[in-house]
Design a protein around this motif. Structure first.
Motif, mmCIF file in Angstrom:
data_model
loop_
_atom_site.group_PDB
_atom_site.id
_atom_site.type_symbol
_atom_site.label_atom_id
_atom_site.label_comp_id
_atom_site.label_asym_id
_atom_site.label_seq_id
_atom_site.Cartn_x
_atom_site.Cartn_y
_atom_site.Cartn_z
ATOM 1 N N GLU A 734 -9.182 -22.100 -38.627
ATOM 2 C CA GLU A 734 -9.541 -23.043 -39.275
ATOM 3 C C GLU A 734 -10.842 -22.506 -38.080
ATOM 4 N N SER A 735 -10.981 -23.518 -37.512
ATOM 5 C CA SER A 735 -11.949 -23.964 -36.543
ATOM 6 C C SER A 735 -12.961 -22.441 -35.617
ATOM 7 N N GLU A 736 -13.390 -21.688 -36.100
ATOM 8 C CA GLU A 736 -14.495 -20.776 -35.529
ATOM 9 C C GLU A 736 -15.066 -21.605 -34.088
ATOM 10 N N PRO A 737 -14.970 -22.394 -33.507
ATOM 11 C CA PRO A 737 -15.492 -22.241 -31.738
ATOM 12 C C PRO A 737 -13.776 -21.608 -31.589
ATOM 13 N N TYR A 738 -12.555 -22.465 -32.200
ATOM 14 C CA TYR A 738 -11.027 -21.927 -31.558
ATOM 15 C C TYR A 738 -11.042 -20.208 -31.839
ATOM 16 N N ARG A 739 -11.462 -20.153 -32.569
ATOM 17 C CA ARG A 739 -11.268 -18.407 -33.034
ATOM 18 C C ARG A 739 -11.939 -17.678 -32.137
ATOM 19 N N LYS A 740 -13.447 -18.093 -31.219
ATOM 20 C CA LYS A 740 -13.597 -17.755 -30.002
ATOM 21 C C LYS A 740 -13.231 -17.594 -29.079
ATOM 22 N N MET A 741 -12.864 -18.583 -28.387
ATOM 23 C CA MET A 741 -11.917 -18.293 -27.832
ATOM 24 C C MET A 741 -10.793 -17.812 -27.535
ATOM 25 N N VAL A 742 -10.489 -18.256 -28.313
ATOM 26 C CA VAL A 742 -8.528 -16.453 -28.549
ATOM 27 C C VAL A 742 -9.549 -15.487 -28.475
ATOM 28 N N MET A 743 -10.477 -15.326 -28.888
ATOM 29 C CA MET A 743 -10.937 -13.594 -28.750
ATOM 30 C C MET A 743 -11.446 -13.237 -27.273
ATOM 31 N N GLU A 744 -12.481 -14.403 -26.492
ATOM 32 C CA GLU A 744 -12.546 -14.464 -25.504
ATOM 33 C C GLU A 744 -11.291 -13.688 -24.914
ATOM 34 N N THR A 745 -10.647 -15.413 -24.522
ATOM 35 C CA THR A 745 -9.183 -15.018 -23.633
ATOM 36 C C THR A 745 -9.077 -13.158 -23.887
ATOM 37 N N ILE A 746 -8.346 -12.891 -24.974
ATOM 38 C CA ILE A 746 -8.005 -12.220 -25.798
ATOM 39 C C ILE A 746 -9.065 -10.729 -24.859
ATOM 40 N N GLU A 747 -9.883 -10.600 -25.048
ATOM 41 C CA GLU A 747 -10.676 -9.527 -24.742
ATOM 42 C C GLU A 747 -10.749 -9.522 -22.678
#
Length: 1179
Positions: A734-747
């Motif tokens: 639900e949290s966009e900052p958290y999704r953003k952190m996950v996406m940056e890590t995966i990238e």
């Protein structure tokens, strides 16, 4: 009587109906040795409980001996040497000290010598190790090698036997000691001469015989005889005792050669204390030998009578299972052994003495000698009295012990400090000492100290050597006793004596000594007060001579904090100031102990004293970022203890910082080579993701960044699948900052390691997750999502083909969204995935996207328009000009009006797209359209952003190549007439690129004709164009040097400074480009025009002239420039000389070796020889 008819207990001894296995594991034979240690071997194999009790028998089996529970580190106390007594300056006053008594200077000198010796031995060992590794051939056997003999190796019998070759070691220094501790280096300091330095047998080394008895301090035999063994043939002699003497009364022949330092100075050598005949192994060995001798001796009549039948049979219960004895007829029984009997001691002692333990004999053996009092020296009765009292304290009953303790305390001053300590301290160094015995002896020292008071000063170091090991004992009460003794000793001896005694040990080469000394100093500080010790501590902590001294000094501060707790608060600032420089010390161990000391101080001062730590906070933070391993752990510990002292606001800030630091620690640890992937996967990953991968971490930017870096480092060790698999579900959080952190890590993980680990099962939720994250984003920073999407799709490659329709559908739908931001993100995504779409052969889909983007070129938002142009550029790059939809001939006219847009993103992407079309598809567009674009591009040469100007210049090159240089060049040359400098400079660069693209001969004529225009800006522009042109074309310029030389002549003679400056710059690029290509005559001609400008004062002009001369040096060689230079080096005018010397220095720096052959030949004079023959030059 038949054996079968004998009746016996079958349940006990086994038999027909009994279970044969019910006694499995029991002893079925009598051991050869009846020693108690051998008897306990079976019990030793049984499992033991944590407190050391034997669970099988339920009886305590914990050894009472201290040495049995000590580790190797604590056992190093036995290697310490009890030092000689030292000079007491307070008692002596102004009297000159006796040379025989050691003073502070002697001790320091010996310590320095010992340190030098240790360093030398370490170097020798290191060298030997290197030689052993470097040896390519195996070493010859020792028996075949002979060492070169020197005069120290010759035997005492002379050189008569020198001809006989011996296989033994030829040097005394190389021979192994037969008895441990009889080496020259093990001798008591100051009495080296009393120890025989040779291993060869002589009459001084012989074991004392019954006819010639030495006292208990006699030198043990070095010839290798077993201690206590009876000489062959002397069966009727009393067995010798472990000390190497025979207690046979008789005339005593005393000789000073038989005396060790223990006789005179009452200071036992290490061979008597720790490494002498009474070590544990030697004791057990001698006891076993004497036990065998006792068993094999002839039986006496009394013993034979006792063995005859006719008396009741007593079978020891412990040997019940050993021999099956028939129950019917009483036969022979093994007599019960007296376990308390010692074969190596007399059956009973004389004079009513207590029975001694075997290990006590080397200390109390003198009491067994029956000597007439008239034969004793005045000091010996006193020593015998002390020994009797100590024996009662050690081995007596409680009433005897109490009486002996009182007598020792009451008569302490009468006995004297020397005799008392010389008898007590060796007992404390006894290897077989037990806990209770040590406690009693320490109590003796405590009572005696109280009585002796200032008389104890010469013996301070002796006492410390014995008592300091108590400070690191594992037993709490032993540590308390040690602290109490040192505290009382400090009060009795005073600070000066304590410092003088312990100062040499501060930088001792042995870490054990330094450790115990630091703890002892902390006790001294607690006894005498911290302020008294502060000046000394400050000096030690700033020692320049050795890091060991600094390390020990800082450790003293740590131990003071641990020992005194909150009592350090009044002196906290001083203590921190003393040690703070250690955080930046060059030695790693010093930095570590400093951080640990600060941690101890902070822990002791809690919750007060934060202001004292202000000066160390910054170095600690800095150190955390730059250190690794144990040092980092120490720094973290220090910060961890300082944070609780802060106010809540600061503590909150630093706690967040600590979280970041812990992440950094995990990152550094994970990246270490020795850490295995399985360990991280099994033991760390689950807890790491549980505690750190929470939404709160995404809200703090610094922690967020550190968490991503740490996770990426883990992925480098364990692989992509383990990390991505744990966080892929969080892409739908639900949290966009958290999704953003996950996406940056995966990238970052995927970009580093690729997608080979990602299987089909993980691939589907991953694509689904990134699509969801991309669609749900609302924040301004869209780069993370775009980069992540692009990285994942590019990494997966052709496997993404099934998902492309869904992705493109999402893009088209979002391109039609009313939000400009959403439209921009959709266009940006196309530019990220265009390459993968080409790999998946989805050209039709890309053509469709191109048409959609073409329709959106009327976008009103400039940011969105820039992204659409970028997407079109990506599609054009990938699918080519021929397959592009819409066709290029329709697309380019649509782009021309957009060139007038002043938004930087629109300008850059549009020019790049036009340049790409001009480079690859110029034939699809009429020349008139390209000329129109040229006029539009001229305005962009004024753009503020360098990237736009560069793109414009490159596009000019592509267009010139496409439609020919004439029309483009005409446009550019007209542009040289404008007043704006930036525009003119960009135009000159464009002309140079056109020349490079279309060959210089197409441009140079027009340029040279343009130079005729009598306008300053135009002529400067032409010169600038020539400068850039020759810089770009390099070696191609050799064909045009002679053509432009007249033009440059004119420019270098012009009155305008800028003309000359630009012409000099052009000459430099020409010279560098065609060096070595045969144009030297033209450059010499041009040098004659450049050289007069060396006296210019304008910085820009003089720089250009000097650079032109440097270029000439490369093209013509340094000798030519030197010839020009020599004429002014010694000019009478200073300003002339300065310029010429500046040129010469530059020449010397650039071509020092080449100048040698060019120096003038000077004739020799009377004082100097200048001739330099060819041989000397060659050499």
């Amino acid at each position: 009587m038949a054996v079968s008819s004998v009746t016996f207990d079958t349940d006990l001894y086994g038999g027909g109906g009994a279970d044969p296995d019910r006694f499995a594991g029991y002893d079925t034979s009598i051991p050869a040795s009846e020693d108690a240690a051998a008897e306990d071997e079976a019990a030793a194999d049984l499992p033991r409980s944590a407190d050391g009790d034997d669970d099988g028998l339920g009886l305590p089996k914990r050894s009472q001996r201290i040495i049995d529970r000590e580790d190797d580190y604590r056992r190093r106390r036995l290697n310490q040497i009890i030092s000689l007594e030292r000079h007491d300056p307070f008692a002596a006053g102004e009297v000159t000290p006796d040379p025989a008594v050691r003073n502070y200077a002697d001790v320091m000198r010996d310590a320095a010598l010992q340190k030098k010796k240790e360093d030398l031995l370490r170097e020798i060992a290191k060298k030997e190790e290197e030689e052993r590794k470097a040896a390519a051939v195996p070493e010859q056997p020792a028996a075949m090698t002979t060492k070169r003999r020197n005069r120290w190796d010759q035997s005492q019998e002379g050189d008569a036997a020198a001809g006989a070759k011996k296989a033994k070691t030829s040097s005394d220094w190389d021979a192994p000691d037969a008895t441990p501790g009889i080496g020259r280096w093990d001798a008591t300091p100051g009495r080296v001469g009393d120890v025989t330095p040779s291993v060869r047998r002589n009459r001084w080394d012989e074991t004392p015989t019954p006819g010639r008895m030495a006292d208990a301090g006699a030198t043990p035999a070095a010839g290798g005889a077993t201690p206590g063994a009876t000489p062959s043939g002397a069966w009727d002699a009393t067995p010798k005792l472990p000390g190497g003497v025979t207690p046979t009364p008789g005339k005593k022949q005393r000789s000073r050669w038989d005396e060790t330092p223990a006789e005179d100075l009452a200071t036992p050598t290490p061979s008597q204390i720790a490494r002498g005949p009474m070590t544990l192994d030697l004791y057990n060995q001698s006891r076993w030998q004497q036990d065998i001798q006792e068993r094999n001796r002839p039986l006496t009549d009394e013993e034979l009578d006792a063995m005859f039948p006719g008396r009741p049979i007593r079978t020891p219960a412990r040997k019940l299972l050993a021999t099956p004895t028939p129950l019917g007829t009483p036969l022979y029984a093994i007599p019960e052994e007296n376990r308390g009997q010692h074969f190596d001691l007399p059956k009973e002692t004389t004079g009513g003495l207590l029975l001694m333990k075997p290990e006590d004999y080397q200390y109390f053996g003198a009491l067994l000698n029956e000597e007439v009092e008239e034969q004793l020296s005045p000091e010996e009765p006193k020593e015998r009295k002390i020994m009797k009292l100590l024996l009662k304290v050690k081995n007596g009953t409680p009433p005897q012990r109490k009486t002996a303790l009182r007598q020792l305390a009451d008569k302490a001053r009468e006995f004297g400090a020397g005799p008392l300590f010389n008898k007590i301290l060796p007992l404390l160094m006894q290897p077989t000492l037990e806990d209770q015995e040590r406690h009693l002896l320490v109590k003796v020292i405590d009572r005696v100290l109280y009585k002796l008071d200032e008389l104890v000063r010469p013996f301070v170091h002796k006492i410390l050597v014995v008592i300091e090991p108590l400070l690191i004992d594992e037993d709490y009460y032993a540590r308390v006793e040690g602290r109490e003794i040192i505290s009382n000793l400090s009060k009795a001896a005073g600070l000066a004596t304590m410092i003088a005694a312990m100062r040499p040990d501060i930088d001792n080469i042995d870490e054990y000594v330094r450790n115990t000394t630091a703890r002892a100093f902390s006790v001294v500080a607690s006894a005498l007060g911290i302020p008294a010790l502060l000046p000394f501590l400050k000096a030690v902590c700033q020692s320049k001579k050795s890091w060991q001294a600094r390390h020990t000094g800082i450790k003293i501060v740590q131990q003071i904090a641990i020992l005194m707790g909150c009592a350090v608060l009044p002196h906290l600032k001083s203590l921190v100031e003393i040690i703070e420089h250690g955080l930046s010390d060059e030695n790693q161990k010093v930095r570590t102990i400093t951080a640990l000391s600060l941690a101890a101080l902070a822990e002791a001062a809690a919750p007060y004293g934060i202001e004292s730590f202000d000066t160390v906070l910054k170095p600690l933070w800095k150190g955390v970022k730059s250190h690794r391993g144990k040092v980092l752990a120490a720094f973290l510990k220090a910060i961890g203890f300082i944070i609780p002292l802060m106010d809540s606001v600061y503590a909150s800030f630093y706690t967040k910082e600590m979280k970041k630091i812990v992440l950094k620690v995990v990152k550094q640890c994970v990246s270490t080579e020795g850490v295995e992937a399985d360990y991280i996967r099994n033991d760390i990953l689950s807890k790491f993701f549980k505690h750190f991968w929470v939404r709160r971490m995404a809200l703090d930017r610094r922690n967020y960044k550190q968490l991503v870096e740490t996770t990426v480092e883990m992925a480098n060790k364990v692989g992509v699948a383990d990390i991505v698999g744990k966080i892929v579900e969080d892409l739908k959080d639900e949290s966009e900052p958290y999704r953003k952190m996950v996406m940056e890590t995966i990238e970052k993980v995927v970009a580093n390691l690729g997608s080979s680990d990602i299987d089909a099962r993980l691939e589907e939720p991953l694509i689904d997750g990134i699509l969801y994250t991309f669609q749900e984003q609302t924040s301004d920073d869209a780069n993370v999502m775009l980069n992540g999407f692009g990285a994942v799709v590019n990494a997966i490659g052709q496997r993404v083909k099934p998902y492309l329709p869904q992705i493109c559908g999402t893009i088209k739908w979002r391109l039609n969204n009313k939000s400009a931001k959403v439209r921009q993100q959709a266009a940006d995504l196309i530019s990220r995935i265009a390459v993968v779409m080409k790999q998946c052969q989805e050209e039709q889909l890309m053509g469709h996207l191109g048409v959609v983007l073409y329709e959106y070129l009327g976008e009103e938002y400039r940011e969105v328009l820039g992204s659409i142009l970028g997407a079109l550029k990506a599609i054009v790059n990938v699918i080519g000009m021929t397959k592009m939809t819409p066709p290029i001939k329709d697309l380019l006219p649509r782009l021309t009006p957009i060139l007038k847009n002043r938004h930087e993103k629109v300008q850059e992407n549009c020019i790049d797209l036009v340049g790409r079309i001009a480079d690859r598809g110029a034939e699809f567009v009429p020349a008139r359209e390209w000329m129109r674009i040229c006029f539009e591009l001229l305005e962009m040469l004024k753009a503020h952003k360098k990237g736009i100007r560069r793109a414009t210049v490159n596009t000019f090159g592509y267009i010139a190549k496409a439609i020919g240089p004439q029309d483009v060049l005409a446009t550019l040359l007209n542009n040289l007439k404008v007043q704006e400098r930036q525009n003119r400079v960009c135009t000159t660069v464009a002309i140079a690129i056109v020349a490079e693209t279309c060959s210089p001969f197409t441009v140079l004529p027009a340029l040279m004709i343009e130079y005729r225009v009598p306008e300053l800006n135009v002529q400067n522009g032409v010169l600038k164009s020539l400068s850039f042109l020759f810089e770009y074309i390099g070696e191609m310029g050799k064909d045009y040097i002679y053509a432009v030389t007249p033009l440059l002549e004119d420019a270098l003679m012009d009155r305008d400074l800028v003309h000359r400056q630009t012409a000099a710059s052009a000459v430099k690029h020409m010279a560098l480009g065609v060096a070595g290509l045969g144009c030297e005559d033209a450059f010499v001609h041009l040098l004659n025009y450049v050289w007069p400008n060396i006296f210019e004062t304008s910085p820009h002009v003089i720089n250009a002239v000097m650079e032109a001369i440097e270029g000439m040096r490369v093209a013509l060689g340094p000798a030519v420039i030197l010839n020009y230079c020599l004429q002014g080096l010694f000019h009478p005018a200073r300003k002339v000389r300065e310029v010429y010397w500046k040129i010469y220095n530059s020449l010397y720096i650039g071509a020092q070796d080449s100048l040698v052959a060019s120096y003038p030949a000077l004739e020799d004079n009377g004082d100097n020889i200048y001739s330099c023959p060819e041989l000397a030059v060659f050499v």
